[in-house]
Design a protein around this motif. Sequence first.
Motif, PDB file in Angstrom:
ATOM      1  N   ALA A  50      13.917  43.115  40.328  1.00  0.00           N
ATOM      2  CA  ALA A  50      14.348  44.079  41.241  1.00  0.00           C
ATOM      3  C   ALA A  50      14.890  45.460  40.442  1.00  0.00           C
ATOM      4  O   ALA A  50      14.614  46.505  40.668  1.00  0.00           O
ATOM      5  N   LEU A  51      15.527  45.015  39.327  1.00  0.00           N
ATOM      6  CA  LEU A  51      16.067  46.127  38.615  1.00  0.00           C
ATOM      7  C   LEU A  51      14.975  47.038  37.845  1.00  0.00           C
ATOM      8  O   LEU A  51      14.790  48.117  37.782  1.00  0.00           O
ATOM      9  N   VAL A  52      14.131  46.076  37.220  1.00  0.00           N
ATOM     10  CA  VAL A  52      12.782  46.947  36.580  1.00  0.00           C
ATOM     11  C   VAL A  52      12.126  47.694  37.635  1.00  0.00           C
ATOM     12  O   VAL A  52      11.670  48.696  37.330  1.00  0.00           O
ATOM     13  N   GLY A  53      11.804  46.976  38.826  1.00  0.00           N
ATOM     14  CA  GLY A  53      11.278  47.829  39.804  1.00  0.00           C
ATOM     15  C   GLY A  53      11.782  48.981  40.212  1.00  0.00           C
ATOM     16  O   GLY A  53      11.260  50.106  40.388  1.00  0.00           O
ATOM     17  N   LEU A  54      13.114  49.034  40.467  1.00  0.00           N
ATOM     18  CA  LEU A  54      13.869  49.969  40.758  1.00  0.00           C
ATOM     19  C   LEU A  54      14.036  51.242  39.819  1.00  0.00           C
ATOM     20  O   LEU A  54      13.686  52.218  40.040  1.00  0.00           O
ATOM     21  N   LEU A  55      14.320  50.880  38.412  1.00  0.00           N
ATOM     22  CA  LEU A  55      13.887  51.977  37.398  1.00  0.00           C
ATOM     23  C   LEU A  55      12.662  52.324  37.391  1.00  0.00           C
ATOM     24  O   LEU A  55      12.479  53.629  36.957  1.00  0.00           O
ATOM     25  N   THR A  56      11.640  51.609  37.574  1.00  0.00           N
ATOM     26  CA  THR A  56      10.270  52.137  37.456  1.00  0.00           C
ATOM     27  C   THR A  56      10.042  53.069  38.622  1.00  0.00           C
ATOM     28  O   THR A  56       9.446  54.207  38.609  1.00  0.00           O
ATOM     29  N   ALA A  57      10.497  52.690  39.822  1.00  0.00           N
ATOM     30  CA  ALA A  57      10.532  53.570  40.949  1.00  0.00           C
ATOM     31  C   ALA A  57      11.020  54.952  40.787  1.00  0.00           C
ATOM     32  O   ALA A  57      10.651  55.977  40.848  1.00  0.00           O
ATOM     33  N   ILE A  58      12.288  54.735  39.939  1.00  0.00           N
ATOM     34  CA  ILE A  58      12.959  55.928  39.725  1.00  0.00           C
ATOM     35  C   ILE A  58      12.074  56.914  38.835  1.00  0.00           C
ATOM     36  O   ILE A  58      12.063  58.325  38.919  1.00  0.00           O
ATOM     37  N   SER A  59      11.764  56.229  37.849  1.00  0.00           N
ATOM     38  CA  SER A  59      11.003  56.959  36.951  1.00  0.00           C
ATOM     39  C   SER A  59       9.776  57.573  37.482  1.00  0.00           C
ATOM     40  O   SER A  59       9.554  59.009  37.207  1.00  0.00           O
ATOM     41  N   PHE A  60       8.981  56.868  38.543  1.00  0.00           N
ATOM     42  CA  PHE A  60       7.724  57.452  38.988  1.00  0.00           C
ATOM     43  C   PHE A  60       8.369  58.621  39.884  1.00  0.00           C
ATOM     44  O   PHE A  60       7.623  59.814  40.069  1.00  0.00           O
ATOM     45  N   TRP A  61       9.349  58.495  40.636  1.00  0.00           N
ATOM     46  CA  TRP A  61       9.916  59.589  41.659  1.00  0.00           C
ATOM     47  C   TRP A  61      10.316  60.932  40.578  1.00  0.00           C
ATOM     48  O   TRP A  61       9.949  62.106  41.197  1.00  0.00           O
ATOM     49  N   SER A  62      10.857  60.493  39.577  1.00  0.00           N
ATOM     50  CA  SER A  62      11.562  61.689  38.932  1.00  0.00           C
ATOM     51  C   SER A  62      10.228  62.357  38.115  1.00  0.00           C
ATOM     52  O   SER A  62      10.235  63.494  37.765  1.00  0.00           O
TER      53      SER A  62
ATOM     54  N   LYS B  14       7.475  63.452  39.117  1.00  0.00           N
ATOM     55  CA  LYS B  14       6.882  64.709  39.605  1.00  0.00           C
ATOM     56  C   LYS B  14       7.632  66.055  39.090  1.00  0.00           C
ATOM     57  O   LYS B  14       7.158  66.929  39.437  1.00  0.00           O
ATOM     58  N   TYR B  15       8.987  65.835  38.557  1.00  0.00           N
ATOM     59  CA  TYR B  15       9.501  67.051  38.286  1.00  0.00           C
ATOM     60  C   TYR B  15       9.179  67.183  36.752  1.00  0.00           C
ATOM     61  O   TYR B  15       9.637  68.522  36.244  1.00  0.00           O
ATOM     62  N   TRP B  16       8.871  66.328  35.789  1.00  0.00           N
ATOM     63  CA  TRP B  16       8.844  66.481  34.549  1.00  0.00           C
ATOM     64  C   TRP B  16       7.367  65.862  33.839  1.00  0.00           C
ATOM     65  O   TRP B  16       6.993  66.250  32.819  1.00  0.00           O
ATOM     66  N   VAL B  17       6.598  65.367  34.734  1.00  0.00           N
ATOM     67  CA  VAL B  17       5.159  65.002  34.030  1.00  0.00           C
ATOM     68  C   VAL B  17       4.182  65.805  34.767  1.00  0.00           C
ATOM     69  O   VAL B  17       4.175  65.887  35.862  1.00  0.00           O
TER      70      VAL B  17
ATOM     71  N   PHE C 259       8.585  72.026  21.739  1.00  0.00           N
ATOM     72  CA  PHE C 259       9.040  71.771  22.981  1.00  0.00           C
ATOM     73  C   PHE C 259       8.246  72.502  24.061  1.00  0.00           C
ATOM     74  O   PHE C 259       8.407  72.097  25.248  1.00  0.00           O
ATOM     75  N   ARG C 260       7.616  73.612  24.010  1.00  0.00           N
ATOM     76  CA  ARG C 260       6.778  74.394  24.567  1.00  0.00           C
ATOM     77  C   ARG C 260       5.380  73.868  24.908  1.00  0.00           C
ATOM     78  O   ARG C 260       4.905  74.159  26.067  1.00  0.00           O
ATOM     79  N   ILE C 261       5.073  73.575  23.828  1.00  0.00           N
ATOM     80  CA  ILE C 261       3.333  73.270  23.946  1.00  0.00           C
ATOM     81  C   ILE C 261       3.275  71.670  23.899  1.00  0.00           C
ATOM     82  O   ILE C 261       2.876  70.790  24.861  1.00  0.00           O
ATOM     83  N   THR C 262       3.781  70.984  22.785  1.00  0.00           N
ATOM     84  CA  THR C 262       3.574  69.525  22.680  1.00  0.00           C
ATOM     85  C   THR C 262       3.983  68.814  23.562  1.00  0.00           C
ATOM     86  O   THR C 262       3.355  67.689  24.305  1.00  0.00           O
ATOM     87  N   VAL C 263       5.232  68.687  23.951  1.00  0.00           N
ATOM     88  CA  VAL C 263       6.117  67.798  24.852  1.00  0.00           C
ATOM     89  C   VAL C 263       5.453  68.012  26.124  1.00  0.00           C
ATOM     90  O   VAL C 263       5.052  66.888  26.820  1.00  0.00           O
ATOM     91  N   PRO C 264       5.234  69.100  26.812  1.00  0.00           N
ATOM     92  CA  PRO C 264       4.871  69.301  28.293  1.00  0.00           C
ATOM     93  C   PRO C 264       3.413  68.781  28.310  1.00  0.00           C
ATOM     94  O   PRO C 264       2.942  68.143  29.207  1.00  0.00           O
ATOM     95  N   LEU C 265       2.565  68.847  27.204  1.00  0.00           N
ATOM     96  CA  LEU C 265       1.179  68.415  27.187  1.00  0.00           C
ATOM     97  C   LEU C 265       1.127  66.759  27.332  1.00  0.00           C
ATOM     98  O   LEU C 265       0.185  66.450  27.755  1.00  0.00           O
ATOM     99  N   ILE C 266       2.036  66.389  26.684  1.00  0.00           N
ATOM    100  CA  ILE C 266       2.033  64.837  26.726  1.00  0.00           C
ATOM    101  C   ILE C 266       3.027  64.072  27.470  1.00  0.00           C
ATOM    102  O   ILE C 266       3.318  62.969  27.265  1.00  0.00           O
ATOM    103  N   THR C 267       3.694  64.668  28.471  1.00  0.00           N
ATOM    104  CA  THR C 267       4.542  64.146  29.451  1.00  0.00           C
ATOM    105  C   THR C 267       3.988  62.836  30.021  1.00  0.00           C
ATOM    106  O   THR C 267       4.662  61.917  30.133  1.00  0.00           O
ATOM    107  N   PRO C 268       2.621  62.866  30.441  1.00  0.00           N
ATOM    108  CA  PRO C 268       2.218  61.559  30.931  1.00  0.00           C
ATOM    109  C   PRO C 268       2.368  60.392  29.923  1.00  0.00           C
ATOM    110  O   PRO C 268       2.580  59.122  30.544  1.00  0.00           O
ATOM    111  N   VAL C 269       1.982  60.755  28.600  1.00  0.00           N
ATOM    112  CA  VAL C 269       2.242  59.632  27.721  1.00  0.00           C
ATOM    113  C   VAL C 269       3.518  59.133  27.564  1.00  0.00           C
ATOM    114  O   VAL C 269       4.052  58.019  27.314  1.00  0.00           O
ATOM    115  N   ILE C 270       4.488  60.290  27.468  1.00  0.00           N
ATOM    116  CA  ILE C 270       5.930  59.913  27.256  1.00  0.00           C
ATOM    117  C   ILE C 270       6.392  58.853  28.468  1.00  0.00           C
ATOM    118  O   ILE C 270       7.002  58.013  28.280  1.00  0.00           O
ATOM    119  N   PHE C 271       5.996  59.187  29.615  1.00  0.00           N
ATOM    120  CA  PHE C 271       6.035  58.568  30.999  1.00  0.00           C
ATOM    121  C   PHE C 271       5.665  57.042  30.728  1.00  0.00           C
ATOM    122  O   PHE C 271       6.645  56.067  30.823  1.00  0.00           O
TER     123      PHE C 271
END
Lengths: 295, 281
Positions: A268-280, A282-285, A198-210
Amino acid sequence: MYENKRLGFLFALPFILGVLLFKLFPFVMSFALSFTQYDLIDPPVFNGLDNYRELALHDPLFRQSLGVTLMFALIAVPMRVGFALFIAHVLNYKLRGINFFRAAFYLPSILGGSIAVAVLWRFIFAKNGLVNLILAQFGMEPIPWLADEHYSIWTIILLFTWQFGSAMVIFLAALQNVPVSLYEAAECDGASKTQQFFRITVPLITPVIFFNVIMQLVHAFQEFNGPYMITEGGPLHSTYVLALYIYDQSFRYFNLGYGAALSWVLFALVGLLTAISFWSSKYWVFYSGEKETRK
Amino acid sequence: MSVTKEQRQQWLRYLALGLVALVMLYPLVWLVGATFKTNSEIYTELGFWPSRFDFGAYAKGWKTSTEYTFATYFLNSFLITLPRMLVTVVSCVIVAYAFARFEFWGKKLLFSIMIGTMMLPLIVLRLPQYLMFREFDMLDSYLPLILPSAFATDTFFVFMLVQFLRGIPRDMEEAAQIDGCNALQLLWHIIVPLLKPAIISVLVFQFIWTMNDFMGPLIYLASVEKYPVSLALKMSITATEQVEWANVIAISVVALIPSVAVFFAAQRYFIEGAAGSGVKG
């Protein structure tokens, strides 16, 4: 070298034409169609926002399919991505026979979208199917997977999750780029395996998770073969996903304008969820340090 | 006890992986066994091994309830799949070459559009595409299923090839250019051989995805004699709701054979291909 701009453009031309003709033009056209009433026989009649008003205010089936789609995506995507990450993590250690496991886990992703698998799935979850046979071994009552509106969606969710292999392969590639030295250092400092994960693996691959979450969301919202073949949207519309509703309106009832409006809601729904993911994101990727870890 | 912590963890990993592999694959294996079983056996037997090997279900499934056998439907599937693979590879390699090795006006924008279209739900485009092909008078033919691929619209493949090309140094191309190769000769003699592993992945993916495609044929094809395997399967399940399950299962198993064979023949290439590009459609 390679400075011939005209030549580059010439080579890219098939793509430019293809995108214009088969992607952008239909995209704009479906938007235009969504403001019309059109039955394929008479020419389309402009009816303003009628389609959207109808689906927002008077269409219980739309609400139903929207709810089913959202529920499906919000459960199935985390399950698929979560499994993929977990298995990739286990596979990331030096193991003999890793190629066998990789292929075994990837196979369902390759076949899973086919109608043949949907047919087989329908059979596995039948009243006397394999799943209930196994449950019986543990003394459990058979579950009416396909006949009960509370269980039916799970057959579709499980089919989607079963195909975690494609996401797994991408995770595996990312995990192999995480420098071993980081784990060695953490080991010295006494970090447990779980902490390391959780401290090494996950943070380092957050772009791929995203990346995986976004791609799988787009897939989940379009899921069609499963609900169409396995449950036929039923029982009681419990698996009636939006893609199915769009298909029915467009190609069965020939309400093409309404079908177009529905598909724009989906978009629109897919776009909205994608936008939310992109917005969020910056806090976790975390993209920093990615360059150093490469190679 | 001389078992180290390392070894114990190793065994735990194998156990976990083995269990998952069992859950993943047993349904498929069991279904193959089920094709030999009688109806009552299917509903009670958890084991794979049937009490007898009766290929009757295969024969009956193959014959179908229509006037055509699955030989026709398989042939149709290949008549769609093979041309589509060909035009996909040609168009995608040329376009990937342009993106990876040339500068031209609007390249950045076009590349963004390419990424964007991968995220666009295809179902939004289905309806207008259908109307377009109706306008072109191509309904109930294989052209709507093949033609778009000739224009590199399977952007996932272009992206995959571009990523692959970016990882290849340009030394060989530069040397060949000094020797007087023109752009087309470069493409054919240098780029294509270098791209071989990626090209194999493209072919394999396109083969399996096209074999799996259901909605495309469902929308565009009207005559039963033109149906590919996916539509024929759907038809046989609706037609035989009351009849023995073994027939339907048998033919589904057969329908999966080409894809499974191609998967095992080429899995090394295209698992790498999918992983390397960081994408899977």
